[in-house]
Design a protein around this motif. Structure first.
Motif, PDB file in Angstrom:
ATOM      1  N   THR A  36       0.878  -1.259  -0.234  1.00  0.00           N
ATOM      2  CA  THR A  36      -0.018   0.088   0.028  1.00  0.00           C
ATOM      3  C   THR A  36       0.780   1.325   0.034  1.00  0.00           C
ATOM      4  O   THR A  36       0.635   2.063  -0.556  1.00  0.00           O
ATOM      5  CB  THR A  36      -1.148  -0.115   1.132  1.00  0.00           C
ATOM      6  N   LEU A  37       1.795   1.346   0.992  1.00  0.00           N
ATOM      7  CA  LEU A  37       2.962   2.313   0.968  1.00  0.00           C
ATOM      8  C   LEU A  37       3.590   2.572  -0.678  1.00  0.00           C
ATOM      9  O   LEU A  37       3.716   3.826  -0.937  1.00  0.00           O
ATOM     10  CB  LEU A  37       3.892   2.256   2.095  1.00  0.00           C
ATOM     11  N   THR A  38       4.131   1.400  -1.148  1.00  0.00           N
ATOM     12  CA  THR A  38       4.866   1.594  -2.343  1.00  0.00           C
ATOM     13  C   THR A  38       3.756   1.922  -3.555  1.00  0.00           C
ATOM     14  O   THR A  38       4.304   2.032  -4.782  1.00  0.00           O
ATOM     15  CB  THR A  38       5.499   0.250  -2.627  1.00  0.00           C
ATOM     16  N   LEU A  44      10.554  -1.784  -4.117  1.00  0.00           N
ATOM     17  CA  LEU A  44      11.080  -0.880  -2.727  1.00  0.00           C
ATOM     18  C   LEU A  44      10.858  -1.646  -1.650  1.00  0.00           C
ATOM     19  O   LEU A  44      11.436  -1.938  -0.513  1.00  0.00           O
ATOM     20  CB  LEU A  44      10.542   0.492  -2.734  1.00  0.00           C
ATOM     21  N   GLY A  45       9.518  -2.277  -1.777  1.00  0.00           N
ATOM     22  CA  GLY A  45       9.103  -3.363  -0.651  1.00  0.00           C
ATOM     23  C   GLY A  45      10.107  -4.565  -0.461  1.00  0.00           C
ATOM     24  O   GLY A  45      10.394  -4.776   0.662  1.00  0.00           O
ATOM     25  N   MET A  46      10.314  -4.998  -1.572  1.00  0.00           N
ATOM     26  CA  MET A  46      11.283  -6.021  -1.616  1.00  0.00           C
ATOM     27  C   MET A  46      12.703  -5.796  -0.693  1.00  0.00           C
ATOM     28  O   MET A  46      13.469  -6.349   0.058  1.00  0.00           O
ATOM     29  CB  MET A  46      11.526  -6.765  -2.746  1.00  0.00           C
ATOM     30  N   ILE A  47      13.185  -4.712  -1.525  1.00  0.00           N
ATOM     31  CA  ILE A  47      14.463  -4.105  -0.989  1.00  0.00           C
ATOM     32  C   ILE A  47      14.419  -3.809   0.609  1.00  0.00           C
ATOM     33  O   ILE A  47      15.181  -4.109   1.296  1.00  0.00           O
ATOM     34  CB  ILE A  47      14.761  -2.769  -1.582  1.00  0.00           C
ATOM     35  N   VAL A 185       8.307   1.976  -7.197  1.00  0.00           N
ATOM     36  CA  VAL A 185       7.223   2.528  -6.524  1.00  0.00           C
ATOM     37  C   VAL A 185       6.243   2.832  -7.529  1.00  0.00           C
ATOM     38  O   VAL A 185       6.564   2.969  -8.470  1.00  0.00           O
ATOM     39  CB  VAL A 185       7.450   3.904  -5.679  1.00  0.00           C
ATOM     40  N   GLY A 186       4.803   3.015  -7.076  1.00  0.00           N
ATOM     41  CA  GLY A 186       4.077   3.641  -8.112  1.00  0.00           C
ATOM     42  C   GLY A 186       4.049   5.038  -8.377  1.00  0.00           C
ATOM     43  O   GLY A 186       4.856   5.671  -7.799  1.00  0.00           O
ATOM     44  N   SER A 190       6.807   9.012  -3.489  1.00  0.00           N
ATOM     45  CA  SER A 190       8.137   9.456  -3.297  1.00  0.00           C
ATOM     46  C   SER A 190       9.113   8.185  -2.596  1.00  0.00           C
ATOM     47  O   SER A 190       8.526   8.112  -1.486  1.00  0.00           O
ATOM     48  CB  SER A 190       8.249  10.768  -2.238  1.00  0.00           C
ATOM     49  N   THR A 191      10.132   7.664  -2.984  1.00  0.00           N
ATOM     50  CA  THR A 191      10.828   6.791  -2.811  1.00  0.00           C
ATOM     51  C   THR A 191      11.302   7.140  -1.234  1.00  0.00           C
ATOM     52  O   THR A 191      11.161   6.437  -0.165  1.00  0.00           O
ATOM     53  CB  THR A 191      12.149   6.325  -3.448  1.00  0.00           C
TER      54      THR A 191
END
Length: 447
Positions: A36-38, A44-47, A185-186, A190-191
């Protein structure tokens, strides 16, 4: 009535406590918050799962030195008291009892209640099940520590089954066409702005490792077994987490995982069908049950220690052990407080609160390793953190980033939650002063 904790827990119970307390709700439920955040993208989630794992392992490697050098019942509050003094030690124990433990138990119980009610098909049962599981496990933990250690070992073995099945059959039956590492990210996300929130979410999935230190006084050989339990357990958990998150994405894209409060159950239903999915969900519930049990096994030991030290008002109630040689009164109190927190029904809010509170004190523990090396170079250290001081510095930096980000840069709601945690923690100081006056009065009457 025995007033001495029985030393009957070995490496197997300690290792299963670490794994059991870490692998619980987070790995099954947190992918929703992550993706949801990404913005529904996986990279970025996997990282963040990898980065959080590295931070946790450096934390475990660092804290294990303190755990082995100060193998006393009470865990982190005792470590901090030895390093920084009585008041900060008491504040640590107060924070754990007032915020961290009850918020964590409540969050896990909320998810247990939600998933159980869905499994049964009656959402009216969410609150009764949520409160009921806290009550049941609290009662179980008023029995001997050997009994609850056995429950923890059995639950840990059972919880590995859904993990293994999802990993194996996820890769066999999943189409593997979904992206795993990109995009980061989508659109419009912002990363930089979300990395801290991702870490605070995922660190909940990794948390629980340090709390095995709270049962050091009941372990047969804590100096030798405690570091093994923390480090061995964390290395195992990190590998499992990374693999299972890839397996999730092998079956469903990140954008769909963001839509399910239990992504693991959604993946299991795709792999095994509705009936198989329910069986896997049952296994996940056993996992969460074991995780709650682990926290309600260790939490009362901290409150018991505060009672023994006469550091909290009402210490006469929290301090005694029951006929089974365990802190029964403290267990009931922690169960009641957890049930009150659980009435909020907010899984992610409760986990964010608990993570901010505990990581503030984790950082103090990591710094404490360096201070102890300087102040007490001759202290017996059955285990020393490797690559000193690099590993402790990485742990400190990672912890500071998480805490400062959550307090200042994670949005107004998170800032307010964090400030609330700070205020509740600081309330421990006047309570300590009150307890000291009560203790002095009791001593004067006895004289």
């Amino acid at each position: 009535m025995s007033q001495k904790l029985q030393k009957n827990l070995g490496l197997t119970a300690a290792l299963s406590t670490v794994i059991g307390m870490v692998i619980g709700g987070g790995v099954f439920f947190k992918p929703q918050a992550v993706y949801t955040l990404t913005g529904g993208e996986p990279g970025l989630g996997m990282i963040a799962w990898v980065v959080a794992g590295v931070i946790t392992i450096t934390a475990g490697l660092t804290a294990a030195e303190v755990s082995a050098a100060i193998p006393k019942t009470g865990g982190m509050m005792v470590y901090i008291e030895e390093i920084y003094g009585k008041k900060l030690g008491v504040l640590t124990g107060w924070m754990q009892c007032a915020l961290f433990f009850p918020a964590t138990v409540a969050a896990l119980a909320v998810m247990f209640g939600n998933q159980s009610a869905k499994l049964i098909g009656n959402e009216n049962l969410i609150v009764p099940i949520t409160l009921g599981v806290i009550l049941l496990i609290s009662i179980l933990n008023t029995l001997s520590s050997k009994t609850t250690g056995l429950i923890q070992t059995i639950a840990t073995i059972c919880k590995l089954i859904p993990l293994i099945l999802i990993i194996i059959f996820g890769f066999i039956r999943g189409n593997g066409n979904n992206p795993i590492t990109s995009p980061l990210v989508g659109p419009g996300v912002s990363t930089v702005s979300i990395i801290g929130q991702l870490l605070i979410a995922i660190l909940f999935a990794y948390d629980g490792w340090i709390n095995v230190g709270a049962i050091a006084g009941e372990m047969k050989n804590p100096g030798k077994d405690l570091p093994k339990a923390i480090i061995g357990g964390l290395a195992f958990v990190m590998v499992v987490y990374i693999i299972i998150n890839v397996a999730y994405l092998w079956v469903l894209p990140a954008s769909e995982l963001a839509n399910f409060d239990s992504p693991a159950s959604a993946v299991a239903e795709v792999i095994f069908g509705p009936i198989g999915g329910k069986l896997i969900t049952t296994g996940i519930l056993i996992s969460v049950f074991g995780c709650i049990n682990g926290y309600l096994l260790t939490a009362p030991r901290v409150l018991y220690t505060l009672g023994q030290q006469k550091s909290i008002p009402g210490y006469k109630y929290y301090g005694p052990l029951n006929k089974s040689g365990v802190p029964g009164n403290a267990t009931i109190v922690m169960g009641i407080l957890s049930a009150i927190y659980a009435l909020s029904g907010q899984f992610n809010l409760l986990t964010d609160l608990s993570m901010f509170a505990i990581w503030s004190f984790y950082v103090l523990t990591f710094i404490g390793v360096i201070l102890l090396r300087q102040r007490q170079p001759e202290l017996n250290r059955p285990y020393k953190v490797p690559l000193y001081p690099v590993i402790p510095i990485i742990a400190i930096a990672g912890g500071l980033f998480v805490v400062i980000n959550q307090l200042l840069f994670a949005g107004m709601e998170n800032t307010l939650i964090s400030l609330g945690g700070v205020i509740v923690t600081l309330i421990g100081l006047p309570l300590y002063s009150l307890a000291q006056k009560q203790a002095n009065n009791d001593n004067n009457k006895a004289a």
